[in-house]
Scaffold this motif. Structure first.
Motif, PDB file in Angstrom:
ATOM      1  N   GLY A  35       0.912 -18.274 -31.276  1.00  0.00           N
ATOM      2  CA  GLY A  35      -0.181 -17.347 -31.008  1.00  0.00           C
ATOM      3  C   GLY A  35      -1.087 -17.435 -30.360  1.00  0.00           C
ATOM      4  N   PHE A  36      -0.695 -17.891 -28.977  1.00  0.00           N
ATOM      5  CA  PHE A  36      -1.752 -17.676 -27.342  1.00  0.00           C
ATOM      6  C   PHE A  36      -1.945 -16.603 -27.382  1.00  0.00           C
ATOM      7  N   ASP A  37      -3.056 -16.636 -27.131  1.00  0.00           N
ATOM      8  CA  ASP A  37      -3.475 -15.161 -25.889  1.00  0.00           C
ATOM      9  C   ASP A  37      -2.852 -15.858 -24.984  1.00  0.00           C
ATOM     10  N   TYR A  38      -2.085 -14.926 -24.249  1.00  0.00           N
ATOM     11  CA  TYR A  38      -1.434 -15.720 -22.548  1.00  0.00           C
ATOM     12  C   TYR A  38      -2.463 -15.386 -21.402  1.00  0.00           C
ATOM     13  N   SER A  39      -3.069 -14.100 -22.130  1.00  0.00           N
ATOM     14  CA  SER A  39      -3.754 -13.838 -20.888  1.00  0.00           C
ATOM     15  C   SER A  39      -5.090 -14.565 -20.433  1.00  0.00           C
ATOM     16  N   LYS A  40      -5.168 -15.546 -21.731  1.00  0.00           N
ATOM     17  CA  LYS A  40      -6.737 -16.458 -21.483  1.00  0.00           C
ATOM     18  C   LYS A  40      -5.984 -17.713 -21.561  1.00  0.00           C
ATOM     19  N   MET A  41      -4.893 -17.871 -21.979  1.00  0.00           N
ATOM     20  CA  MET A  41      -3.638 -19.442 -22.608  1.00  0.00           C
ATOM     21  C   MET A  41      -4.774 -20.407 -23.641  1.00  0.00           C
ATOM     22  N   THR A  42      -6.004 -18.957 -24.370  1.00  0.00           N
ATOM     23  CA  THR A  42      -6.309 -19.433 -25.142  1.00  0.00           C
ATOM     24  C   THR A  42      -5.412 -19.512 -27.588  1.00  0.00           C
ATOM     25  N   ILE A  43      -5.912 -20.292 -27.912  1.00  0.00           N
ATOM     26  CA  ILE A  43      -5.819 -20.191 -29.536  1.00  0.00           C
ATOM     27  C   ILE A  43      -6.319 -20.413 -30.283  1.00  0.00           C
ATOM     28  N   SER A  44      -6.215 -19.748 -30.921  1.00  0.00           N
ATOM     29  CA  SER A  44      -6.759 -19.498 -32.726  1.00  0.00           C
ATOM     30  C   SER A  44      -6.646 -20.700 -33.512  1.00  0.00           C
ATOM     31  N   SER A 111       5.764 -27.861 -30.490  1.00  0.00           N
ATOM     32  CA  SER A 111       5.074 -28.341 -29.518  1.00  0.00           C
ATOM     33  C   SER A 111       4.063 -28.579 -28.684  1.00  0.00           C
ATOM     34  N   ASP A 112       3.311 -28.420 -29.086  1.00  0.00           N
ATOM     35  CA  ASP A 112       1.172 -28.329 -28.972  1.00  0.00           C
ATOM     36  C   ASP A 112       1.086 -28.036 -30.162  1.00  0.00           C
ATOM     37  N   PRO A 113       0.269 -29.315 -31.658  1.00  0.00           N
ATOM     38  CA  PRO A 113      -0.506 -29.554 -32.388  1.00  0.00           C
ATOM     39  C   PRO A 113      -1.055 -28.782 -33.011  1.00  0.00           C
ATOM     40  N   ARG A 114      -1.923 -27.769 -32.021  1.00  0.00           N
ATOM     41  CA  ARG A 114      -2.462 -26.778 -31.857  1.00  0.00           C
ATOM     42  C   ARG A 114      -2.183 -25.122 -32.823  1.00  0.00           C
ATOM     43  N   MET A 115      -0.480 -24.994 -32.262  1.00  0.00           N
ATOM     44  CA  MET A 115       0.391 -24.077 -32.949  1.00  0.00           C
ATOM     45  C   MET A 115       0.993 -24.065 -34.357  1.00  0.00           C
ATOM     46  N   LYS A 116       0.215 -23.170 -35.199  1.00  0.00           N
ATOM     47  CA  LYS A 116       0.459 -23.243 -36.539  1.00  0.00           C
ATOM     48  C   LYS A 116       1.902 -22.257 -37.140  1.00  0.00           C
ATOM     49  N   ILE A 117       1.936 -21.235 -36.314  1.00  0.00           N
ATOM     50  CA  ILE A 117       3.709 -20.732 -36.638  1.00  0.00           C
ATOM     51  C   ILE A 117       3.759 -20.048 -34.768  1.00  0.00           C
ATOM     52  N   GLU A 118       5.567 -20.179 -35.210  1.00  0.00           N
ATOM     53  CA  GLU A 118       6.142 -19.421 -33.614  1.00  0.00           C
ATOM     54  C   GLU A 118       7.178 -18.248 -34.416  1.00  0.00           C
ATOM     55  N   ILE A 119       7.307 -17.754 -33.308  1.00  0.00           N
ATOM     56  CA  ILE A 119       7.888 -16.330 -34.199  1.00  0.00           C
ATOM     57  C   ILE A 119       8.902 -16.382 -33.157  1.00  0.00           C
ATOM     58  N   GLN A 120      10.366 -16.306 -33.208  1.00  0.00           N
ATOM     59  CA  GLN A 120      11.760 -15.317 -32.125  1.00  0.00           C
ATOM     60  C   GLN A 120      12.027 -14.493 -33.334  1.00  0.00           C
ATOM     61  N   VAL A 121      11.986 -13.281 -31.713  1.00  0.00           N
ATOM     62  CA  VAL A 121      13.537 -12.451 -33.321  1.00  0.00           C
ATOM     63  C   VAL A 121      14.308 -11.788 -32.173  1.00  0.00           C
ATOM     64  N   THR A 122      15.245 -10.844 -32.173  1.00  0.00           N
ATOM     65  CA  THR A 122      16.488 -10.149 -31.588  1.00  0.00           C
ATOM     66  C   THR A 122      16.638  -8.808 -32.021  1.00  0.00           C
ATOM     67  N   ALA A 123      16.464  -7.813 -30.703  1.00  0.00           N
ATOM     68  CA  ALA A 123      16.102  -6.459 -31.140  1.00  0.00           C
ATOM     69  C   ALA A 123      17.584  -5.771 -30.762  1.00  0.00           C
ATOM     70  N   TYR A 124      17.729  -4.478 -31.279  1.00  0.00           N
ATOM     71  CA  TYR A 124      19.175  -4.138 -30.707  1.00  0.00           C
ATOM     72  C   TYR A 124      18.256  -2.409 -31.157  1.00  0.00           C
ATOM     73  N   CYS A 125      18.351  -2.430 -29.453  1.00  0.00           N
ATOM     74  CA  CYS A 125      17.695  -0.826 -28.544  1.00  0.00           C
ATOM     75  C   CYS A 125      19.211   0.608 -28.330  1.00  0.00           C
ATOM     76  N   GLY A 126      20.530   0.068 -29.513  1.00  0.00           N
ATOM     77  CA  GLY A 126      21.026   1.384 -28.383  1.00  0.00           C
ATOM     78  C   GLY A 126      21.070   2.324 -29.485  1.00  0.00           C
ATOM     79  N   ASP A 127      22.044   2.525 -29.765  1.00  0.00           N
ATOM     80  CA  ASP A 127      22.402   4.354 -30.503  1.00  0.00           C
ATOM     81  C   ASP A 127      22.799   4.013 -31.967  1.00  0.00           C
TER      82      ASP A 127
END
Length: 127
Positions: A35-44, A111-127
């Motif tokens: 949930g980091f806002d990477y433009s500011k490197m901040t996290i709620s 990896s950081d105690p401020r993190m409360k969730i992490e999400i990983q995805v796989t997408a398929y964009c073929g026909d």
């Protein structure tokens, strides 16, 4: 097969040595995203705000790879506290309620105690 690396600009990518996402052919694999806002490197401090930011970060990576959240076929959720997962259901349903990818939820330390969730995805964009 062509390989495209996607960067969010996060300092973590350079420090650790990974890409936010990699597109290989019709597949896009998005790294575990917090949930980091990477433009500011901040996290709620708020779990649901972090979940929302995770999806915004994932959506940005997918779009840069020529894909979208609608193309997601697999998702993995990682939370340090198992009892927090049901609190996230309104957010996960908002983004995946119609997509309904295969899913898995794990409880593990992040990896950081401020993190409360992490999400990983796989997408398929073929026909």
């Amino acid at each position: 097969m062509a390989r495209q690396r996607i960067s969010s600009g996060s300092t973590f990518e350079q420090e650790i040595g990974y890409s936010r996402a990699v597109r290989a052919g019709d597949w896009v694999m998005v790294s575990g995203t917090t949930g980091f806002d990477y433009s500011k490197m901040t996290i709620s401090d708020d779990l649901l705000e972090q979940a929302e930011q995770c999806f915004q970060n994932i959506d940005a990576a997918l779009r840069e790879a020529g894909s979208s959240l609608k193309d997601v076929v697999r998702v993995t959720y990682v939370l340090p506290n198992v009892e927090d997962f049901p609190k996230c259901f309104p957010v996960t349903r908002k983004y995946f309620g119609d997509v309904r990818p295969s899913a898995m939820m794990l409880t593990a330390g992040l990896s950081d105690p401020r993190m409360k969730i992490e999400i990983q995805v796989t997408a398929y964009c073929g026909d």
